[in-house]
Design an enzyme around this catalytic site. Sequence first.
Site, PDB file in Angstrom:
ATOM      1  CB  CYS B 179      61.734   6.237 -95.881  1.00  0.00           C
ATOM      2  SG  CYS B 179      63.241   5.881 -96.902  1.00  0.00           S
ATOM      3  CG  HIS B 310      56.268   9.937 -96.772  1.00  0.00           C
ATOM      4  ND1 HIS B 310      57.500   9.477 -95.667  1.00  0.00           N
ATOM      5  CD2 HIS B 310      56.142   9.018 -97.589  1.00  0.00           C
ATOM      6  CE1 HIS B 310      58.388   9.078 -96.462  1.00  0.00           C
ATOM      7  NE2 HIS B 310      57.331   8.499 -97.456  1.00  0.00           N
ATOM      8  CG  HIS B 345      62.414  10.475 -99.739  1.00  0.00           C
ATOM      9  ND1 HIS B 345      62.771   9.895 -97.796  1.00  0.00           N
ATOM     10  CD2 HIS B 345      61.744   9.146 -99.565  1.00  0.00           C
ATOM     11  CE1 HIS B 345      61.929   9.029 -97.736  1.00  0.00           C
ATOM     12  NE2 HIS B 345      61.810   8.715 -98.504  1.00  0.00           N
TER      13      HIS B 345
END
Lengths: 343, 431
Positions: B179, B310, B345
């Site tokens: 990620c 994030h 995400h």
Amino acid sequence: MDTVISAVSLMSPAGVGVGPFREAVRTGTAVPGGPVGDFHVAEPPATGRAVRLADRPSAMALATIGTLLDGGAADRCPPARRGLVLGSAAAGIDQSMTLTRDSLTRPRPDNVNPALVPACVMNYASAQAAIEFDLRGPNATVTAGRLTGLAALRYARRLLAAGRSDAVVCGAYEDLNERRVAIAEAAGARGVPAEGCCAFLVEPGERAREHGRAVLAEVLALETGVFADPGEAFDVLGAAVGRALRAAGAAPSDVGLLVPAGREDARLPGLGKARVVRPAELIGDTHGAAAAFQVAAAIVADAAGTGDGDGRLALVTAVEPDGHVGCCLLRTRRQGDNKETGT
Amino acid sequence: MGTEAALRDRSDPDLRVVVTGFGVISSIGIGRDEFLEALRAGRCGVSPISGWDTTGFRYANAHEVPGFDPQAHLRRLEPGRFGKVGAQAAVAARMAMRDAGLDPASVRDERGVVAVGTTCGESLDVDALAAAEVAAGRDGGSGLPAELARRVHPGRLPVAVAAELGLTNVEAVTIPTVCAAGNYAVGYGLDALRAGEADYALCGGADSVSRMAFAGFYRLRAWARERCRPFDLDRDGFMFGEGAGMLVLETLGHARRRGAPILAEVAGFALNCDATHPTRPERERVTECVTAALRDARVEPSEVDVVFAHGSGTRINDAMESAMVREVFGAAPPPVTALKSMVGHTQGAAGAHSCIAAVLGMTHGFIPPTVNFVTPDPECPVDCVPGTARPARVRTAVINSLGVGGNNAVVVLRHPAHLGADATAPVGRRP
């Protein structure tokens, strides 16, 4: 800045350690591919660090990196300056398919093994290695099929050139499992499936010498390309080889050792004088580890009388049917037979 | 040897690295105009998962891009040759080249980089292979569909990009650093360009929403039930999103020579690793990483106008990031926004999506909001720009990203005004 390989560690179907692989390369004795027979996944040592699930691919990577660093190669490098670039072609696919299969076949679709989740993604081994060996610097995972080893080496070299790391542990691995074999068969891949892992310590030449490590190989040039149509592959590879030789100021006839992935050397002009070593014909198709094994082969393939004080040029060429081609030009140094890792 | 050596060579403005175009596919919009409008409107792209059968799960939302067929946007790649994730990367790259006014044929002989970040690679094909295995009634057996077997490996993603654009002289790599991978890819291109080893770079990431990932994270109770709510007191996890984001990076000199629009400077980058715990991020390391990226950009913390967090919406991450922001920026930190509340995400594309949102914020003078925010959390004492986009002069943006396993990567983007009018003027048309 010159980038060098100053230590190597590996496990191959020939056995755990550089020795059996070197023997296979030097004598030309093929082993029939397959697993690293004498490597067994053990529970991780009780170091108090949070290394959990030991699946075979990351266990292979951790054991190989452990051997690489056993000689103290990282000790004098602050943890934040220790880099890691690691890759494979297929790690996580087997684990992901198990998870999906369990979700599809069990009475409840969420009845899957949660411990498997982190191993479904490709950076699992890189993360485990960072934890195990306190590698707090750049930590990258790469994949480019059978060129993964070259992609990792190039990334490592760039991290050094950019000043982001003092030394980089660089490697590639691939485990053997039934699904990998089934996928390769269905895709029509040729070659005997094999597994293995190679790890290199990559650092500036000056640093290796300061720390008393022998330079095993200088990385002179690394060039890659992509082909869309298989008919283009050799042209794109030929162009990459041309760029690599030009970058190093060398002619094809200067290449003393050629380490191709398959038989692509037949399509590369002017390299006829070079001695040829074919790792895939010796240990099988190690998929994501293949190019790393080619680099290792160039390092260990020293035959009496072929190298001199300045070393000799070795050219690794690689072709991934998925579309990657590339090459790496190394200046290799003769190594004594007893130096397991060169540290 | 060290950072100083790398910095020394950056005195020539023409060697600075700039963004000249981007392509974006997301649940809130496809392409520059749609994405910009959605960012300004604060749209949330959540919907029930439609890509596969979610029967048996009590909840199953995600940020898919329903109805989007990448194949319809591709010119060269033949149908079925690449999986959906690779095809999305290729479409985003084509959009990015068009956005940058860069004809692929014109750079065929130049040296390019194609770096594609991903978490799960061709995850829909991995799912399909598992389903084929189940259908065949064998465990790990043979007889898998050839088309799926041929396209399942994630190393193919940049090949899809290069093949679609007809590029062969490219350094192509997939960066599966989960990620944080989108930021990794941008950093990779930055270093290649700074080193003079490439003339242009296509960097970003792509991922989808698979059964594998959903079942796994559902089981771990990490997947949000209804919506992703970063920094909210009642946040209950992340929610994966589908899509791709690709940026065109070039040296300023290269961009000027062809009179390209300069959207932003990639001023700095840093990456490091926690090396402590696979799933619990280490604030100290993240702080070091952000600080190192600012140093690499030669930017003071006080110059930063916005942090693209994030912001995954997990309890641990958002509290950690809020504390990190205080540590780096002091008692009065800049606004901290979480794009994942809108696009989900998007995993390997997340960093690229945030970089693109930051570029648009710079160009159009606003900060995209954190949507779905209702109740402040004392553990997240940040101004997360709740609900609605905020007009703002964005000159310097920090894009933070974390990957499970302890991988941190931070990009610093700056408005082209920092380069000076003289430096950004096309060659031959200097004021």
